[in-house]
Design a protein around this motif. Structure first.
Motif, PDB file in Angstrom:
ATOM      1  N   GLN A 141       0.808  -1.215   0.000  1.00  0.00           N
ATOM      2  CA  GLN A 141       0.000   0.000   0.000  1.00  0.00           C
ATOM      3  C   GLN A 141       0.845   1.269   0.000  1.00  0.00           C
ATOM      4  O   GLN A 141       0.381   2.330  -0.408  1.00  0.00           O
ATOM      5  CB  GLN A 141      -0.943  -0.006   1.208  1.00  0.00           C
ATOM      6  CG  GLN A 141      -1.999  -1.097   1.164  1.00  0.00           C
ATOM      7  CD  GLN A 141      -2.829  -1.158   2.422  1.00  0.00           C
ATOM      8  OE1 GLN A 141      -2.784  -0.224   3.239  1.00  0.00           O
ATOM      9  NE2 GLN A 141      -3.587  -2.238   2.590  1.00  0.00           N
ATOM     10  N   ARG A 142       2.090   1.182   0.452  1.00  0.00           N
ATOM     11  CA  ARG A 142       2.980   2.348   0.504  1.00  0.00           C
ATOM     12  C   ARG A 142       3.786   2.530  -0.784  1.00  0.00           C
ATOM     13  O   ARG A 142       4.547   3.484  -0.902  1.00  0.00           O
ATOM     14  CB  ARG A 142       3.942   2.195   1.691  1.00  0.00           C
ATOM     15  CG  ARG A 142       3.241   2.240   3.047  1.00  0.00           C
ATOM     16  CD  ARG A 142       4.239   1.987   4.169  1.00  0.00           C
ATOM     17  NE  ARG A 142       3.613   2.168   5.473  1.00  0.00           N
ATOM     18  CZ  ARG A 142       3.578   3.340   6.135  1.00  0.00           C
ATOM     19  NH1 ARG A 142       4.128   4.422   5.595  1.00  0.00           N
ATOM     20  NH2 ARG A 142       2.987   3.439   7.306  1.00  0.00           N
ATOM     21  N   ILE A 143       3.647   1.565  -1.705  1.00  0.00           N
ATOM     22  CA  ILE A 143       4.432   1.633  -2.940  1.00  0.00           C
ATOM     23  C   ILE A 143       3.597   2.289  -4.029  1.00  0.00           C
ATOM     24  O   ILE A 143       2.472   1.851  -4.340  1.00  0.00           O
ATOM     25  CB  ILE A 143       4.881   0.227  -3.372  1.00  0.00           C
ATOM     26  CG1 ILE A 143       5.792  -0.392  -2.287  1.00  0.00           C
ATOM     27  CG2 ILE A 143       5.614   0.279  -4.707  1.00  0.00           C
ATOM     28  CD1 ILE A 143       6.176  -1.822  -2.569  1.00  0.00           C
ATOM     29  N   LEU A 144       4.122   3.346  -4.608  1.00  0.00           N
ATOM     30  CA  LEU A 144       3.388   4.078  -5.636  1.00  0.00           C
ATOM     31  C   LEU A 144       3.520   3.431  -7.005  1.00  0.00           C
ATOM     32  O   LEU A 144       2.602   3.471  -7.818  1.00  0.00           O
ATOM     33  CB  LEU A 144       3.884   5.527  -5.683  1.00  0.00           C
ATOM     34  CG  LEU A 144       3.704   6.329  -4.374  1.00  0.00           C
ATOM     35  CD1 LEU A 144       4.263   7.729  -4.530  1.00  0.00           C
ATOM     36  CD2 LEU A 144       2.235   6.381  -3.973  1.00  0.00           C
ATOM     37  N   ASN A 145       4.669   2.835  -7.274  1.00  0.00           N
ATOM     38  CA  ASN A 145       4.895   2.186  -8.563  1.00  0.00           C
ATOM     39  C   ASN A 145       4.024   0.929  -8.651  1.00  0.00           C
ATOM     40  O   ASN A 145       4.152  -0.003  -7.849  1.00  0.00           O
ATOM     41  CB  ASN A 145       6.375   1.818  -8.702  1.00  0.00           C
ATOM     42  CG  ASN A 145       6.688   1.271 -10.083  1.00  0.00           C
ATOM     43  OD1 ASN A 145       6.210   0.203 -10.433  1.00  0.00           O
ATOM     44  ND2 ASN A 145       7.484   2.011 -10.849  1.00  0.00           N
ATOM     45  N   LEU A 146       3.114   0.883  -9.647  1.00  0.00           N
ATOM     46  CA  LEU A 146       2.166  -0.223  -9.758  1.00  0.00           C
ATOM     47  C   LEU A 146       2.843  -1.562 -10.010  1.00  0.00           C
ATOM     48  O   LEU A 146       2.420  -2.605  -9.507  1.00  0.00           O
ATOM     49  CB  LEU A 146       1.168   0.073 -10.883  1.00  0.00           C
ATOM     50  CG  LEU A 146       0.236   1.274 -10.654  1.00  0.00           C
ATOM     51  CD1 LEU A 146      -0.688   1.454 -11.844  1.00  0.00           C
ATOM     52  CD2 LEU A 146      -0.561   1.103  -9.379  1.00  0.00           C
ATOM     53  N   GLU A 147       3.926  -1.525 -10.795  1.00  0.00           N
ATOM     54  CA  GLU A 147       4.631  -2.780 -11.097  1.00  0.00           C
ATOM     55  C   GLU A 147       5.273  -3.363  -9.849  1.00  0.00           C
ATOM     56  O   GLU A 147       5.192  -4.569  -9.595  1.00  0.00           O
ATOM     57  CB  GLU A 147       5.682  -2.517 -12.177  1.00  0.00           C
ATOM     58  CG  GLU A 147       6.387  -3.800 -12.654  1.00  0.00           C
ATOM     59  CD  GLU A 147       7.351  -3.526 -13.791  1.00  0.00           C
ATOM     60  OE1 GLU A 147       8.120  -4.441 -14.112  1.00  0.00           O
ATOM     61  OE2 GLU A 147       7.324  -2.391 -14.343  1.00  0.00           O
ATOM     62  N   ASP A 148       5.912  -2.495  -9.037  1.00  0.00           N
ATOM     63  CA  ASP A 148       6.528  -2.969  -7.791  1.00  0.00           C
ATOM     64  C   ASP A 148       5.461  -3.437  -6.802  1.00  0.00           C
ATOM     65  O   ASP A 148       5.639  -4.435  -6.088  1.00  0.00           O
ATOM     66  CB  ASP A 148       7.360  -1.847  -7.157  1.00  0.00           C
ATOM     67  CG  ASP A 148       8.595  -1.534  -7.981  1.00  0.00           C
ATOM     68  OD1 ASP A 148       9.008  -2.411  -8.775  1.00  0.00           O
ATOM     69  OD2 ASP A 148       9.145  -0.425  -7.832  1.00  0.00           O
ATOM     70  N   ARG A 149       4.328  -2.723  -6.763  1.00  0.00           N
ATOM     71  CA  ARG A 149       3.260  -3.124  -5.854  1.00  0.00           C
ATOM     72  C   ARG A 149       2.730  -4.510  -6.231  1.00  0.00           C
ATOM     73  O   ARG A 149       2.453  -5.351  -5.361  1.00  0.00           O
ATOM     74  CB  ARG A 149       2.127  -2.108  -5.900  1.00  0.00           C
ATOM     75  CG  ARG A 149       0.982  -2.469  -4.941  1.00  0.00           C
ATOM     76  CD  ARG A 149      -0.208  -1.547  -5.150  1.00  0.00           C
ATOM     77  NE  ARG A 149       0.153  -0.163  -4.852  1.00  0.00           N
ATOM     78  CZ  ARG A 149      -0.690   0.875  -5.022  1.00  0.00           C
ATOM     79  NH1 ARG A 149      -1.894   0.639  -5.532  1.00  0.00           N
ATOM     80  NH2 ARG A 149      -0.305   2.112  -4.740  1.00  0.00           N
TER      81      ARG A 149
END
Length: 509
Positions: free
Chosen positions: A333-341
């Motif tokens: 939830q804290r990751i903005l990059n969709l691929e990393d999330r």
């Protein structure tokens, strides 16, 4: 006892053999030792043996075979069977084959052994003296009344045979009575018509707290000692024995003595038929099995405790995996990059597939196998919930009831997690709706798992071994770990077919 008395011990246990030999030597006997039956028979031919101590179970030939061969070689040597078994059938067999006496190991009091040797040597001596005296008298009579002897030879021969048969029968009955009255089990004979006890061995007094005379006068006393909860079943069991006329084994609780001691007593009952094939007697053996029952109950309690412990372990592993899954979700939830999330969420779903295995083990009674069909359904539903925001997918399942070991279920679950997740993420791009079909079953000794979709499909030249996708690499590694085969078909969608040997199945009812 004569100094020259030579005792042969046939015993394969060197400790027991040396112990008996040392004791006999101290008592003034000469001792010859044999560690097998064939060695003992050879020594009988070579040496002057006065008595034999025979172990019933020897490494080369049985005690019964030794008795049979000895009967042909020298039937006048007293043979005392010293054995660790107290089975009535084996004792009877020993006496029938010609054993003079029977002692049970371990010999807690060696004086019993000496008494048996002295008793049987005296018996052998008296038999020899009687035989010599008889021969002398017959010779004297023959010399004085030769004509009368010739005229009545047949009569004397028949009379002698009958007398010897009667004496042998009486002696055999005495030996049998001595045997059944010295063993710990209670031996009994019951009239099949009147249901009265004809004979009850003295061991019944210690077993039931009733003397043989009491039981003979009133056979219903045993019924009064039965535990109230067992009484009706015991009555029905005895009726079946009388009706079916077949041997039976059973065990019941008895409340014995003034102290009201609870005992588990086991019975073995055998019908005896007359010359016309009609059952007229029931013979049986009763023994105290209380200690065996207590040991069994203790073992069952221990197993239950271990099952609870293992379930608690699986429960804690499941909780820990759920905690890791929650941490990954929070981090995602804290990751903005969709691929990393998405990578974090993929890891979360892999952990959840492993969590399901431990959850299923905690839910079932068997701690080594899980209901794989139920597991696949739960896994598919969870993945479906995770991708609700994507294209609507019709999820269909045809799952045969299959139980898998934990070592197989875990990698299978991870493979299914990757394949099903991949369908939701990539199969229906640009489509308004999709269909996903899952199946499990057995076919020709193989376990078959299928994941089928009607999506855009993989390229026809797709090679999973060359894929740079982490999910497909995980699938490839796990397929090799299972020694399985993965087939990919591309035709109006994609079909993944995983097959491996059914040796991994748990054979549950």
């Amino acid at each position: 006892m004569a100094v020259s008395t030579n005792v042969l011990t046939m015993e394969d246990d060197p400790v027991v053999r040396e112990t008996i030999a040392a004791y006999l030597i101290d008592e003034g006997y000469s001792v010859t030792q044999a560690e097998s039956g064939l060695q003992g028979l050879a020594l009988i031919k070579e040496k002057n043996i006065d008595a034999i101590l025979l172990d019933w179970r020897l490494p080369d030939i049985s005690g019964g075979e030794v008795l049979s061969r000895l009967a042909k070689m020298n039937p006048t040597i007293p043979v005392i069977v010293v054995s660790g078994t107290d089975e009535v059938e084996e004792v009877i067999e020993a006496l029938q084959r010609g054993a003079w006496d029977y002692l049970r190991k371990p010999l807690k009091n060696m004086d019993i052994l000496i008494e048996a040797i002295v008793r049987n040597l005296n018996r052998a001596r008296m038999m020899k003296e009687a035989a010599l005296e008889g021969e002398h008298l017959k010779e004297l009579v023959r010399s004085r009344t030769e004509e009368l002897e010739r005229a009545n030879a047949l009569l004397r021969r028949e009379a002698k045979e009958r007398q010897e048969y009667a004496a042998a029968l009486k002696e055999s009955e005495a030996r049998f009575r001595q045997l059944v009255e010295t063993v710990r089990e209670a031996f009994f004979v019951r009239n099949a018509i009147t249901k009265e006890f004809i004979y009850v061995s003295p061991a019944a007094t210690e077993l039931f707290g009733l003397t043989p005379d009491q039981l003979a006068l009133d056979s219903g006393l045993l019924l009064e000692l039965l535990h109230p909860d067992d009484r009706n079943d015991a009555v029905d069991r005895m009726l079946k024995i009388y009706i079916n006329q077949t041997p039976d084994n059973f065990e019941y609780r008895f409340i014995v003595g003034k102290e009201k001691v609870l005992k588990w007593i086991g019975f073995r009952i055998f019908p005896v038929k007359d010359a016309n094939g009609v059952v007229y007697r029931h013979v049986g053996v009763a023994e105290d099995i209380t200690e065996r029952k207590h040991a069994h109950d203790a073992l069952c309690a221990s197993l239950r405790e271990k099952d609870i412990l293992f379930k608690e372990v699986h429960h804690r592993v499941k909780n820990n995996l759920q905690l890791v899954s929650s941490l990954l979700s929070l981090q995602a939830q804290r990751i903005l990059n969709l691929e990393d999330r998405e990578r974090f969420l993929d890891s979360q779903r892999r952990i959840q597939s492993m969590t399901l295995v431990h959850e299923e083990l905690y839910r079932t009674d068997d701690l080594s196998c899980i209901d794989f069909s139920y597991y696949v359904e739960q896994l598919a539903r969870r993945i479906e919930q995770a991708f609700l925001a994507t294209v609507p997918v019709d999820l269909e399942m045809n799952l045969e009831k299959i139980y898998l070991s934990v070592d197989t279920a875990m990698p299978c679950g991870l493979i299914l997690n990757e394949l099903i997740s991949n369908v939701y993420k990539h199969a229906f791009i640009g489509k308004e709706r999709g269909r996903l079909f899952l199946s499990t079953g057995l076919q020709d000794g193989q376990l078959i798992l299928k994941v089928v979709d009607d999506g855009v499909g993989f390229p026809k030249d797709f090679d999973i071994a060359q894929s740079d996708s982490l999910g497909m690499q995980v699938v490839n590694e796990l397929v090799e770990q299972l020694s399985a085969k993965l087939t990919i078909s591309v035709d109006n969608g994609t079909e993944f077919k995983l097959s491996f040997s059914d040796a991994s199945l748990c054979l549950l009812p």
